[in-house]
Design an enzyme around this catalytic site. Structure first.
Site, PDB file in Angstrom:
ATOM      1  N   PRO A  45      -4.299   0.149  -1.640  1.00 24.71           N
ATOM      2  CA  PRO A  45      -3.623   1.337  -1.110  1.00 24.71           C
ATOM      3  C   PRO A  45      -3.120   1.076   0.306  1.00 24.71           C
ATOM      4  O   PRO A  45      -3.555   0.127   0.963  1.00 24.71           O
ATOM      5  CB  PRO A  45      -4.741   2.388  -1.110  1.00 24.71           C
ATOM      6  CG  PRO A  45      -5.977   1.583  -0.855  1.00 24.71           C
ATOM      7  CD  PRO A  45      -5.770   0.266  -1.576  1.00 24.71           C
ATOM      8  N   TYR A  67      -3.632   3.286   2.679  1.00 27.40           N
ATOM      9  CA  TYR A  67      -4.685   3.829   3.540  1.00 27.40           C
ATOM     10  C   TYR A  67      -5.921   4.061   2.679  1.00 27.40           C
ATOM     11  O   TYR A  67      -5.823   4.335   1.475  1.00 27.40           O
ATOM     12  CB  TYR A  67      -4.248   5.115   4.262  1.00 27.40           C
ATOM     13  CG  TYR A  67      -3.674   6.184   3.376  1.00 27.40           C
ATOM     14  CD1 TYR A  67      -4.470   7.177   2.819  1.00 27.40           C
ATOM     15  CD2 TYR A  67      -2.303   6.220   3.104  1.00 27.40           C
ATOM     16  CE1 TYR A  67      -3.930   8.170   2.013  1.00 27.40           C
ATOM     17  CE2 TYR A  67      -1.750   7.211   2.295  1.00 27.40           C
ATOM     18  CZ  TYR A  67      -2.570   8.178   1.754  1.00 27.40           C
ATOM     19  OH  TYR A  67      -2.047   9.169   0.954  1.00 27.40           O
ATOM     20  N   TYR A  68      -7.082   3.929   3.312  1.00 29.90           N
ATOM     21  CA  TYR A  68      -8.329   3.865   2.552  1.00 29.90           C
ATOM     22  C   TYR A  68      -9.046   5.213   2.496  1.00 29.90           C
ATOM     23  O   TYR A  68     -10.137   5.402   3.036  1.00 29.90           O
ATOM     24  CB  TYR A  68      -9.221   2.772   3.128  1.00 29.90           C
ATOM     25  CG  TYR A  68      -8.630   1.404   2.882  1.00 29.90           C
ATOM     26  CD1 TYR A  68      -8.806   0.760   1.665  1.00 29.90           C
ATOM     27  CD2 TYR A  68      -7.843   0.789   3.854  1.00 29.90           C
ATOM     28  CE1 TYR A  68      -8.235  -0.480   1.414  1.00 29.90           C
ATOM     29  CE2 TYR A  68      -7.273  -0.451   3.617  1.00 29.90           C
ATOM     30  CZ  TYR A  68      -7.470  -1.079   2.403  1.00 29.90           C
ATOM     31  OH  TYR A  68      -6.890  -2.297   2.155  1.00 29.90           O
ATOM     32  N   ASP A  98       4.779  14.602  -0.661  1.00 32.24           N
ATOM     33  CA  ASP A  98       4.843  13.420   0.179  1.00 32.24           C
ATOM     34  C   ASP A  98       6.001  13.565   1.169  1.00 32.24           C
ATOM     35  O   ASP A  98       7.019  14.198   0.857  1.00 32.24           O
ATOM     36  CB  ASP A  98       5.051  12.175  -0.682  1.00 32.24           C
ATOM     37  CG  ASP A  98       4.908  10.896   0.110  1.00 32.24           C
ATOM     38  OD1 ASP A  98       5.921  10.483   0.715  1.00 32.24           O
ATOM     39  OD2 ASP A  98       3.812  10.321   0.141  1.00 32.24           O
ATOM     40  N   LEU A 121      -9.212   7.816  -0.991  1.00 33.68           N
ATOM     41  CA  LEU A 121      -8.658   7.854  -2.339  1.00 33.68           C
ATOM     42  C   LEU A 121      -7.602   8.946  -2.479  1.00 33.68           C
ATOM     43  O   LEU A 121      -7.838  10.099  -2.105  1.00 33.68           O
ATOM     44  CB  LEU A 121      -9.757   8.087  -3.372  1.00 33.68           C
ATOM     45  CG  LEU A 121      -9.265   7.851  -4.816  1.00 33.68           C
ATOM     46  CD1 LEU A 121      -9.221   6.365  -5.119  1.00 33.68           C
ATOM     47  CD2 LEU A 121     -10.125   8.584  -5.829  1.00 33.68           C
ATOM     48  N   HIS A 122      -6.457   8.582  -3.006  1.00 31.37           N
ATOM     49  CA  HIS A 122      -5.369   9.521  -3.228  1.00 31.37           C
ATOM     50  C   HIS A 122      -4.610   9.100  -4.481  1.00 31.37           C
ATOM     51  O   HIS A 122      -4.632   7.938  -4.885  1.00 31.37           O
ATOM     52  CB  HIS A 122      -4.426   9.571  -2.022  1.00 31.37           C
ATOM     53  CG  HIS A 122      -3.877   8.236  -1.625  1.00 31.37           C
ATOM     54  ND1 HIS A 122      -4.622   7.279  -0.948  1.00 31.37           N
ATOM     55  CD2 HIS A 122      -2.646   7.681  -1.804  1.00 31.37           C
ATOM     56  CE1 HIS A 122      -3.879   6.204  -0.724  1.00 31.37           C
ATOM     57  NE2 HIS A 122      -2.683   6.415  -1.248  1.00 31.37           N
ATOM     58  N   VAL A 123      -3.949  10.074  -5.089  1.00 37.70           N
ATOM     59  CA  VAL A 123      -3.228   9.856  -6.344  1.00 37.70           C
ATOM     60  C   VAL A 123      -1.778  10.283  -6.146  1.00 37.70           C
ATOM     61  O   VAL A 123      -1.499  11.335  -5.570  1.00 37.70           O
ATOM     62  CB  VAL A 123      -3.864  10.648  -7.506  1.00 37.70           C
ATOM     63  CG1 VAL A 123      -3.057  10.470  -8.789  1.00 37.70           C
ATOM     64  CG2 VAL A 123      -5.311  10.208  -7.719  1.00 37.70           C
ATOM     65  N   HIS A 124      -0.861   9.458  -6.635  1.00 46.41           N
ATOM     66  CA  HIS A 124       0.576   9.713  -6.510  1.00 46.41           C
ATOM     67  C   HIS A 124       1.091  10.432  -7.750  1.00 46.41           C
ATOM     68  O   HIS A 124       0.767  10.048  -8.884  1.00 46.41           O
ATOM     69  CB  HIS A 124       1.339   8.400  -6.341  1.00 46.41           C
ATOM     70  CG  HIS A 124       0.901   7.579  -5.174  1.00 46.41           C
ATOM     71  ND1 HIS A 124       1.645   7.469  -4.020  1.00 46.41           N
ATOM     72  CD2 HIS A 124      -0.220   6.834  -4.972  1.00 46.41           C
ATOM     73  CE1 HIS A 124       1.010   6.689  -3.167  1.00 46.41           C
ATOM     74  NE2 HIS A 124      -0.128   6.288  -3.717  1.00 46.41           N
TER      75      HIS A 124
END
Length: 320
Positions: free
Chosen positions: A251, A253-254, A185, A256-259
């Protein structure tokens, strides 16, 4: 959505920032107002304006953050400080104001330029309200709102297509359905592991958020969980037991993401009303394939966010 000083991955800043051939004219910025500051995060959000050749003024947002201490630099800091002023002494306790040398006074400056009114509002200090969103709310309020907005996620596609940040990719599973890309990130400078922060971006483009997930997506989620942990352990030496792995809802932003963050890092957005642990998401989908199309979800919205107004108009929240 309600964000910390460095809220989800600040990609719009990366998109807007000038390239190496055109460095941002930091010295010519005229300060207009302090949008917000955070004593906990040691960060300030500033509205500035850049004056162009013809005298035109263009808005910019500057995010100024004091960088974390690096262990190997602490002794040098103590040895080469320029001044030490006593502030208070009481028995065995004393506090000082220490002035480090310029080489050890680094401040990270993130720039949004040119900035729109939407950017200024995003970083402005705002009251926050909790929303309890049912599935009917999502279908009738949230989803139509998302579909009506022009949220740019071109930066995501640039990474997935190797048009940007290709050299920063830590791991990739290229499968178009169940694969993903793992990248650091932008909030993490990769100088220390205490604030480790990476993002997994899925390759498929039809999953916007937690609300879209069903049992069909379990292979994808398991790949992210297992391969993400293994890649981070291999590259950075951090075991999976010291990682916080989660999704945000809503989220920022739309796509799909994983932190992936260090467990000891108080990362923005890890509060109970926003973060959903990936392993819990997987377990919920094993219990019920349509789990996230049935249950109510709670999230926070800032007072100026248009989605909050939509919930107000629908009579689903009273902010007075």
């Amino acid at each position: 959505m309600a964000d910390g000083p460095a809220p989800k991955r600040r990609r719009e800043e990366a998109e807007a920032a000038p390239g190496p051939a055109a460095p941002f004219p930091l010295g010519s910025v005229r300060l207009r107002r302090l949008l917000r500051d955070s004593a906990r995060e040691k960060a300030a959000f500033v509205h500035g304006q850049v004056v162009g050749p013809a005298g035109e003024e263009t808005d910019a947002v500057l995010i100024l953050e004091k960088t974390p201490f690096q262990e190997e630099k602490i002794e040098e800091l103590l040895r080469t400080h320029t001044r030490l002023e006593l502030q208070m002494r009481n028995d065995i306790y004393s506090t000082y104001r220490l002035y480090p040398p310029p080489a050890l006074s680094e401040i990270k400056a993130t720039v949004v330029y040119p900035a729109t009114e939407k950017h200024l509002q995003k970083y402005l200090r705002q009251e926050v309200h909790l929303i309890r969103e049912t599935w009917e709310d999502y279908k009738n309020i949230t989803l139509p709102f998302i579909q009506s907005q022009s949220f740019s996620i071109q930066w995501v596609y640039n990474i997935l297509e190797k048009k940007a940040e290709a050299d920063r990719i830590v791991h990739e599973n290229p499968d178009p359905c169940n694969g993903f890309v793992l990248v650091p990130d932008l909030k993490w400078n990769q100088n220390q592991l205490e604030d480790l922060y990476l993002i997994a971006l899925i390759h498929r483009r039809d999953v916007k958020s937690l609300r879209d997930l069903t049992a069909e997506h379990l292979p994808l989620l398991r790949n992210i969980l297992q391969e993400g942990k293994e890649a981070i352990t291999k590259r950075f030496g951090v075991p999976g037991s010291q990682l916080r792995i989660y999704l945000h809802y809503q989220p920022s932003y739309y796509h799909l993401h994983v932190h992936f963050t260090a467990l000891g890092y108080d990362a923005p957005g890890i509060s109970a009303e926003r973060a959903h642990l990936l392993e819990d998401v997987i377990d919920n989908l094993l219990l019920d394939a349509q789990y996230y199309q049935k249950r109510a979800l709670t999230f926070a919205l800032r007072a100026d966010e248009p989605l909050l107004k939509k919930f107000q108009e629908a009579g689903r929240v009273n902010v007075s």
